[in-house]
Design a protein around this motif. Structure first.
Motif, short mmCIF file in Angstrom:
data_model
loop_
_atom_site.label_atom_id
_atom_site.label_comp_id
_atom_site.label_asym_id
_atom_site.label_seq_id
_atom_site.Cartn_x
_atom_site.Cartn_y
_atom_site.Cartn_z
N GLN A 33 0.42 -1.21 0.13
CA GLN A 33 0.22 -0.02 -0.57
C GLN A 33 1.07 1.36 -0.35
OE1 GLN A 33 -2.65 -0.16 3.18
NE2 GLN A 33 -3.49 -2.25 2.85
N TYR A 35 0.88 5.55 1.02
CA TYR A 35 -0.02 6.55 1.42
C TYR A 35 0.28 7.99 1.25
CZ TYR A 35 -1.85 2.68 4.16
OH TYR A 35 -3.01 1.24 5.14
N GLY A 42 -3.36 11.43 10.05
CA GLY A 42 -2.80 10.97 9.67
C GLY A 42 -2.40 10.74 8.16
N LEU A 88 4.14 7.39 2.24
CA LEU A 88 4.53 6.30 2.53
C LEU A 88 4.53 4.51 2.06
CD1 LEU A 88 3.42 7.70 5.87
CD2 LEU A 88 5.58 5.97 5.60
N LYS A 105 10.49 3.84 5.61
CA LYS A 105 10.94 5.20 6.15
C LYS A 105 9.76 6.31 5.96
CE LYS A 105 15.27 3.53 8.08
NZ LYS A 105 16.58 3.58 8.85
N PHE B 34 -4.39 -0.85 14.85
CA PHE B 34 -2.62 -1.24 15.45
C PHE B 34 -2.56 0.05 15.81
CE2 PHE B 34 -1.91 -4.69 12.71
CZ PHE B 34 -2.90 -4.69 12.15
N TYR B 36 0.45 2.92 16.58
CA TYR B 36 2.15 3.65 15.60
C TYR B 36 1.98 5.24 16.70
CZ TYR B 36 0.40 1.04 11.62
OH TYR B 36 0.49 -0.10 11.01
N GLN B 38 5.01 8.80 16.15
CA GLN B 38 5.57 9.08 15.00
C GLN B 38 6.02 10.15 15.71
OE1 GLN B 38 3.03 10.58 11.46
NE2 GLN B 38 4.51 10.33 10.13
N SER B 43 8.91 7.97 9.64
CA SER B 43 7.89 7.25 8.79
C SER B 43 6.95 6.84 10.71
CB SER B 43 8.61 5.97 8.42
OG SER B 43 7.23 5.17 7.92
N LEU B 44 5.96 5.66 10.56
CA LEU B 44 5.50 5.13 11.54
C LEU B 44 5.75 4.05 12.18
CD1 LEU B 44 3.15 7.15 9.66
CD2 LEU B 44 1.74 5.65 10.68
N PHE B 91 3.04 11.81 18.53
CA PHE B 91 1.80 11.44 17.28
C PHE B 91 2.10 10.39 17.44
CE2 PHE B 91 -1.26 13.64 14.59
CZ PHE B 91 -0.79 13.05 13.78
N ILE B 93 -0.70 7.68 16.28
CA ILE B 93 -1.33 7.24 15.05
C ILE B 93 -2.44 6.17 15.55
CG2 ILE B 93 -2.02 7.07 12.70
CD1 ILE B 93 0.50 9.16 11.97
N ARG B 97 -8.12 -2.67 10.45
CA ARG B 97 -8.05 -3.20 9.12
C ARG B 97 -9.66 -3.80 9.24
NH1 ARG B 97 -6.38 -9.82 10.31
NH2 ARG B 97 -6.99 -10.51 7.57
N ILE B 103 -5.90 -1.60 5.31
CA ILE B 103 -6.08 -0.35 6.76
C ILE B 103 -6.09 0.76 6.12
CG2 ILE B 103 -4.02 0.09 8.29
CD1 ILE B 103 -4.45 -2.45 8.10
N TYR B 104 -7.23 1.57 7.74
CA TYR B 104 -7.32 3.07 7.46
C TYR B 104 -7.20 3.52 8.80
CZ TYR B 104 -10.40 1.20 3.63
OH TYR B 104 -11.22 0.55 2.56
N PHE B 105 -6.13 4.29 8.56
CA PHE B 105 -5.87 5.24 9.47
C PHE B 105 -6.80 6.39 10.41
CE2 PHE B 105 -1.45 3.83 10.03
CZ PHE B 105 -1.38 3.35 8.95
N GLY B 106 -6.46 6.87 11.71
CA GLY B 106 -6.98 7.77 12.51
C GLY B 106 -6.45 8.68 11.72
N GLU B 107 -6.76 10.01 12.34
CA GLU B 107 -6.67 11.18 12.43
C GLU B 107 -5.29 11.82 12.84
OE1 GLU B 107 -10.52 12.32 12.61
OE2 GLU B 107 -8.82 11.05 13.28
N GLY B 108 -4.97 11.14 14.11
CA GLY B 108 -3.71 11.10 14.58
C GLY B 108 -3.50 11.63 15.97
N TRP B 110 -1.84 14.27 19.22
CA TRP B 110 -0.64 14.91 19.71
C TRP B 110 -1.09 15.21 21.33
CZ3 TRP B 110 3.68 16.36 16.88
CH2 TRP B 110 3.71 16.02 15.05
#
Lengths: 113, 114
Positions: A33, A35, A42, A88, A105, B34, B36, B38, B43-44, B91, B93, B97, B103-108, B110
């Motif tokens: 994937q 991103y 995010g 990414l 990275k 998941f 993460y 950052q 990167s995450l 940060f 995140i 799944r 995979i869909y991410f949240g907005e994070g 701080w």
């Protein structure tokens, strides 16, 4: 151990130029994937490639998955300032509940007007 | 598309206190989530994998007693940073799944520890 090598790590180009970001691994992934992430937000999914040799296009972005499913590339044509961000790549290995996404990275792209 | 929401987006806490971050999948059920961490321009870094109804699996080097993860339902996972210290500022995140293993991410979120 970094399983997914992404390059270049930083890239600063002028508007209108083309660029390619690479994502390489010695491991096989079930999917890969890409991103894009803006500061303080995010990551947003751009594309998922699944089949070896697959090519997907998203406007000026072209994504390719290697035949052996170990590497991928992202090519941007005629970059614009709005393309600026952290790109990414992430390789997925699935095994039922053991699904895991491994990130490269990242490539911090700056497109100057 | 699928949406993952994180709350709060920003939080400041005093050193030594605990802070909880929530991660919700709004329109899909996420059996796996998941977490993460950052750092700026990096990167995450995967901290842990959370499976609904079971204990989280932590990555090497991540203290499970410091970063408590709970995944009590198919749409909610929480990360609690206990006894926070300034070096925990970062940060954070989450991701869920979703359908097709996407995979869909949240907005994070701080986190600043002062």
């Amino acid at each position: 151990t970094q399983l997914l090598e992404q390059s270049p790590q930083f890239l600063s180009i002028q508007e209108g130029e083309n660029l390619t970001v690479y994502c390489n691994s010695s491991s096989v992934f079930s999917s890969l994937q890409w991103y894009r992430q803006e500061p303080g937000e995010g990551p947003v999914l751009l594309v998922t490639v699944v089949t070896g040799g697959e090519v997907k296009k998203l406007k000026r972005l072209t994504f390719q998955f290697g035949d052996a499913r170990k590497d991928s590339s992202l090519h941007i044509t005629a970059a614009q300032p709005g393309d600026t961000g952290l790109y990414l790549c992430a390789g997925a290995r699935s095994g039922g509940s053991n699904y895991k996404l491994t990130f490269g990275k990242g490539t911090l792209l700056t497109v100057n007007p | 598309g699928a949406v993952v929401s994180q709350h709060p987006s920003r939080v400041i806490c005093k050193s030594g206190t605990s802070v909880k971050i929530e991660c919700r999948s709004l329109d899909f059920q996420a059996t796996t989530m998941f977490w993460y961490r950052q750092f700026p321009k990096q990167s995450l870094m995967l901290m842990a994998t959370s499976n609904e109804g079971s204990k989280a699996t932590y990555e090497q080097g991540v203290e499970k007693d410091k970063f408590l993860i709970n995944h009590a339902s198919l749409t909610l996972s929480t990360l609690t940073v206990t006894s926070a210290h300034p070096e925990d500022s970062s940060f954070y995140i989450c991701s869920g799944r979703g359908p097709g293993n996407t995979i869909y991410f949240g907005e994070g979120s701080w986190l600043t520890v002062v």
